[in-house]
Design a protein around this motif. Structure first.
Motif, mmCIF file in Angstrom:
data_model
loop_
_atom_site.group_PDB
_atom_site.id
_atom_site.type_symbol
_atom_site.label_atom_id
_atom_site.label_comp_id
_atom_site.label_asym_id
_atom_site.label_seq_id
_atom_site.Cartn_x
_atom_site.Cartn_y
_atom_site.Cartn_z
ATOM 1 N N ILE A 148 24.544 -13.246 17.524
ATOM 2 C CA ILE A 148 25.187 -14.563 17.616
ATOM 3 C C ILE A 148 26.693 -14.443 17.395
ATOM 4 C CG2 ILE A 148 25.438 -16.749 16.360
ATOM 5 C CD1 ILE A 148 22.374 -16.746 16.045
ATOM 6 N N ALA A 149 27.095 -13.661 16.393
ATOM 7 C CA ALA A 149 28.530 -13.486 16.132
ATOM 8 C C ALA A 149 29.234 -12.916 17.352
ATOM 9 C CB ALA A 149 28.725 -12.574 14.921
ATOM 10 N N GLN A 150 28.589 -11.977 18.041
ATOM 11 C CA GLN A 150 29.181 -11.390 19.242
ATOM 12 C C GLN A 150 29.228 -12.397 20.383
ATOM 13 O OE1 GLN A 150 26.765 -7.931 19.924
ATOM 14 N NE2 GLN A 150 27.649 -6.769 18.217
ATOM 15 N N GLU A 151 28.157 -13.148 20.570
ATOM 16 C CA GLU A 151 28.110 -14.125 21.665
ATOM 17 C C GLU A 151 29.143 -15.229 21.477
ATOM 18 O OE1 GLU A 151 24.212 -15.672 22.412
ATOM 19 O OE2 GLU A 151 23.282 -13.697 22.260
ATOM 20 N N LEU A 152 29.292 -15.694 20.236
ATOM 21 C CA LEU A 152 30.258 -16.761 19.959
ATOM 22 C C LEU A 152 31.672 -16.233 19.773
ATOM 23 C CD1 LEU A 152 28.199 -18.960 17.457
ATOM 24 C CD2 LEU A 152 28.509 -19.314 19.911
ATOM 25 N N ASN A 153 31.785 -14.900 19.657
ATOM 26 C CA ASN A 153 33.082 -14.258 19.438
ATOM 27 C C ASN A 153 33.739 -14.759 18.149
ATOM 28 O OD1 ASN A 153 35.065 -12.436 20.025
ATOM 29 N ND2 ASN A 153 36.049 -13.651 21.597
ATOM 30 N N ILE A 154 32.946 -14.796 17.087
ATOM 31 C CA ILE A 154 33.451 -15.188 15.767
ATOM 32 C C ILE A 154 33.104 -14.096 14.765
ATOM 33 C CG2 ILE A 154 33.284 -17.665 16.221
ATOM 34 C CD1 ILE A 154 30.704 -17.708 14.605
ATOM 35 N N GLY A 155 33.816 -14.071 13.642
ATOM 36 C CA GLY A 155 33.531 -13.099 12.607
ATOM 37 C C GLY A 155 32.304 -13.485 11.806
ATOM 38 N N LEU A 156 31.631 -12.497 11.239
ATOM 39 C CA LEU A 156 30.474 -12.777 10.390
ATOM 40 C C LEU A 156 30.864 -13.632 9.186
ATOM 41 C CD1 LEU A 156 28.757 -9.267 10.481
ATOM 42 C CD2 LEU A 156 27.800 -11.392 11.407
ATOM 43 N N ASP A 157 32.113 -13.503 8.736
ATOM 44 C CA ASP A 157 32.546 -14.297 7.589
ATOM 45 C C ASP A 157 32.783 -15.761 7.925
ATOM 46 O OD1 ASP A 157 34.784 -13.882 9.121
ATOM 47 O OD2 ASP A 157 36.102 -13.343 7.460
ATOM 48 N N SER A 158 32.595 -16.124 9.205
ATOM 49 C CA SER A 158 32.691 -17.529 9.614
ATOM 50 C C SER A 158 31.329 -18.204 9.620
ATOM 51 C CB SER A 158 33.298 -17.630 11.020
ATOM 52 O OG SER A 158 34.621 -17.176 11.041
ATOM 53 N N ILE A 159 30.281 -17.470 9.237
ATOM 54 C CA ILE A 159 28.900 -17.945 9.380
ATOM 55 C C ILE A 159 28.289 -18.283 8.023
ATOM 56 C CG2 ILE A 159 26.555 -17.250 10.051
ATOM 57 C CD1 ILE A 159 27.803 -15.560 12.264
ATOM 58 N N VAL A 160 27.548 -19.389 7.987
ATOM 59 C CA VAL A 160 26.712 -19.763 6.844
ATOM 60 C C VAL A 160 25.259 -19.754 7.320
ATOM 61 C CG1 VAL A 160 26.169 -21.543 5.136
ATOM 62 C CG2 VAL A 160 28.543 -21.190 5.857
ATOM 63 N N PHE A 161 24.379 -19.098 6.570
ATOM 64 C CA PHE A 161 22.974 -18.942 6.956
ATOM 65 C C PHE A 161 22.083 -19.656 5.947
ATOM 66 C CE2 PHE A 161 19.052 -16.277 6.499
ATOM 67 C CZ PHE A 161 18.451 -16.649 7.686
ATOM 68 N N VAL A 162 21.218 -20.552 6.431
ATOM 69 C CA VAL A 162 20.327 -21.331 5.568
ATOM 70 C C VAL A 162 18.881 -21.021 5.923
ATOM 71 C CG1 VAL A 162 19.543 -23.659 4.980
ATOM 72 C CG2 VAL A 162 21.988 -23.189 5.170
ATOM 73 N N ASP A 163 18.124 -20.572 4.928
ATOM 74 C CA ASP A 163 16.723 -20.194 5.130
ATOM 75 C C ASP A 163 15.987 -20.441 3.816
ATOM 76 O OD1 ASP A 163 14.254 -18.709 5.495
ATOM 77 O OD2 ASP A 163 15.243 -17.644 7.129
#
Length: 548
Positions: free
Chosen positions: A287-302
């Motif tokens: 997903i980070a590659q597809e959106l072209n964003i850094g992993l540090d821009s992501i919040v994961f909820v599970d």
């Protein structure tokens, strides 16, 4: 960043609460707050604050046992002053507190108090001013009071000893909110929220229970999941990208989206969907590659602690908040997600259309897979690039771009709005704003170039472009435009820079590729390039460029 705190009570202890590297100003004497704001030569304005916080105590503002008429007269007087200040200092953002006015007068229960009427009139005035002036925000002091209650927020002992109204708890809450606001101005907001499905957006496992058997409803137990979805929907509408990462059968999930009447979120709310049986670590990296964003821009909820721990260990850059064990707290959890990761002061048009923009990028990626070659693909996009000198109405978005963009950011210089206003007025600077559209849609304002003119040379101080339009050779055409403009203006050389960071690796070789000469490189790897404008190389154009 310079921030100022003004008040009509003693805030000396509050100013010592800040943990970040902000410079904090508070005038000597808490009775001078309005004079500091009105006096153009005051210490406040010599300090050159970016943000000014005005924290007001209602009982000190209106005096002892005022009438309603006296309160309204004072509000009208201060409104005139506030309008004058907001008009004269458009480059400063002011945060004026709403009022928490405790009732202290002894009166019959059924009598409407002066305090409640004054509080309502003040807060109404602030809301009206904030709608009229873009540099005024309401600082929600009463909301902070309600979080812990008045007994914990205020300190009568400190008040009678030294005119200090707030307790240590109160000071910490206020300081935390101020730091949160300041961090948003520095571009700290996350970009993407990835969500699990089973026992996260609904109760139960859809593959076992079916769409009708999951826990999701308008009332009772299932309502907690619907209320949580509503908060996620609200977060998405502030410009946050939503994605799904779930180990599930897509056909089962589709049935929920299509058939369940209590679903708040729908398939088109998500910019990216990874519903499969692959490892979630791999899906998040994809997903980070597809959106072209850094992993540090992501919040994961599970909801699953095993999945959360795996992401924490293998993708430590991703933010992974703890999921509430008590699911009756899901709505509050949604609000906390907003407060902790996605808080924003204002929204641009680009923010509001973020999901659509990333869905359009997905269409472009699919088109690339079927193109004969890269040139064929770029020509098929029918891209139109619009470029113009920065205008006042562009300043907010341009500042946002420089604060938030990391990958295509050649020097990582961040510009506050007041700096851009200065550039706008200075003949030494030229700032260009760029928007891009193609056959799939309008990407909005996506790039900014900041130039400083010195004698017969011009320096490209920074070039920032959104990751949404990277990989389409738009940067080549923009630099070609700048080169030709500066050449026609009589400049002989264009000086450019590349300062390496952990995130701007994608543009490391930009100037080498475009024929610039490397003339200096220091120990940190910071590079300086020059281009002889008399011998500008020809660039291949894949888009139509128009001056706006």
């Amino acid at each position: 960043m310079n921030i100022a705190i003004l008040s009509n009570v003693n805030v000396d202890l509050l100013t010592k609460k800040f943990t970040t590297g902000m410079a904090v100003f508070s005038p000597a004497g808490y009775g001078v707050w309005i004079q500091e704001l009105l006096n153009e030569s005051s210490q406040l304005y010599h300090f050159e604050p970016t943000l000014v916080f005005v924290l007001l105590d209602a009982r000190e503002l209106f005096g002892i046992e005022p009438s309603v008429e006296e309160c309204l007269t004072e509000i009208q007087r201060l409104q005139v002053y506030f309008e004058q200040i907001l008009q004269n200092k458009p480059h400063i953002k002011f945060f004026i507190s709403d009022l928490d006015y405790p009732e202290r007068n002894i009166s019959p229960y059924g009598v409407r108090s002066v305090a409640s009427q004054a509080e309502l009139a003040w807060n109404t005035m602030l809301v009206q001013l904030s709608q009229k002036y873009s540099n005024l925000y309401v600082f929600r002091l009463k909301e902070l009071v309600c979080q812990v209650g008045r007994e914990k927020f205020y300190s009568p002992k400190l008040w009678y000893l030294g005119g200090i109204k707030y307790s240590g708890t109160g000071d910490s809450l206020i300081a935390g909110k101020i730091e949160q606001i300041a961090s948003i101005k520095n571009g700290a907001r996350k970009k993407c929220l990835l969500l699990d499905l089973d026992n996260t957006l609904w109760g139960g496992v859809v593959g076992e229970l079916g769409p009708k058997g999951i826990e999701l409803s308008d009332f009772k137990e299932g309502a907690r999941f619907k209320d949580f979805q509503q908060k996620i929907k609200e977060i998405k509408e502030t410009g946050i990208i939503l994605g799904l990462v779930s180990k599930n059968n897509w056909t089962d999930v589709c049935e929920v989206f299509e058939q369940h009447k209590s679903m708040v979120l729908h398939e088109n709310d998500f910019a990216v969907i990874k519903v499969n049986w692959q490892d979630k670590v791999d899906n998040i990296q994809s997903i980070a590659q597809e959106l072209n964003i850094g992993l540090d821009s992501i919040v994961f909820v599970d909801d699953n602690p095993v999945e959360r721990d795996a992401i924490k260990q293998l993708l430590p850059e991703v933010s992974v908040p703890d999921f509430p064990q008590d699911t009756t707290q899901l709505e509050n959890f949604g609000v906390k997600l907003w407060e902790d990761y996605f808080f924003a002061l204002e929204l641009s048009e680009e923010d509001r259309s973020k999901t659509v923009l990333y869905q359009q990028n997905h269409q472009r990626a699919e088109a690339l897979k079927h193109a004969v070659d890269m040139g064929d693909y770029l020509q098929s996009l029918a891209t139109v690039i619009s470029i113009w000198p920065v205008r006042v109405e562009d300043v907010e978005r341009v500042s946002q771009l420089t604060q938030k963009t990391n990958q295509f950011n050649l020097t990582t210089k961040r510009y506050l709005e007041e700096e851009l206003i200065y550039f706008l007025k200075s003949p030494a600077y030229s700032v260009y704003v760029v928007s891009v559209k193609d056959c799939y849609g309008d990407s909005g304002k996506v790039a900014v170039l900041v130039l400083k003119k010195e004698a017969d040379k011009v320096k490209l101080e920074n070039f920032v472009m959104s990751c949404r339009v990277m990989g389409r050779r738009i940067e080549d055409q923009l630099l070609d435009y700048i080169e030709q403009q500066m050449k026609q203006a009589g400049f002989s050389q264009l000086i450019t820079y590349y300062y390496p960071t952990t995130k701007n690796k994608p543009v490391e070789g930009l100037f080498d590729r475009l024929g610039y000469e490397l003339i200096d490189q220091d120990e940190a790897g910071n590079k300086t390039y020059v281009l002889d404008l008399k011998n500008c190389p020809e660039r291949v154009h894949y888009a139509r460029l128009v001056e706006s």
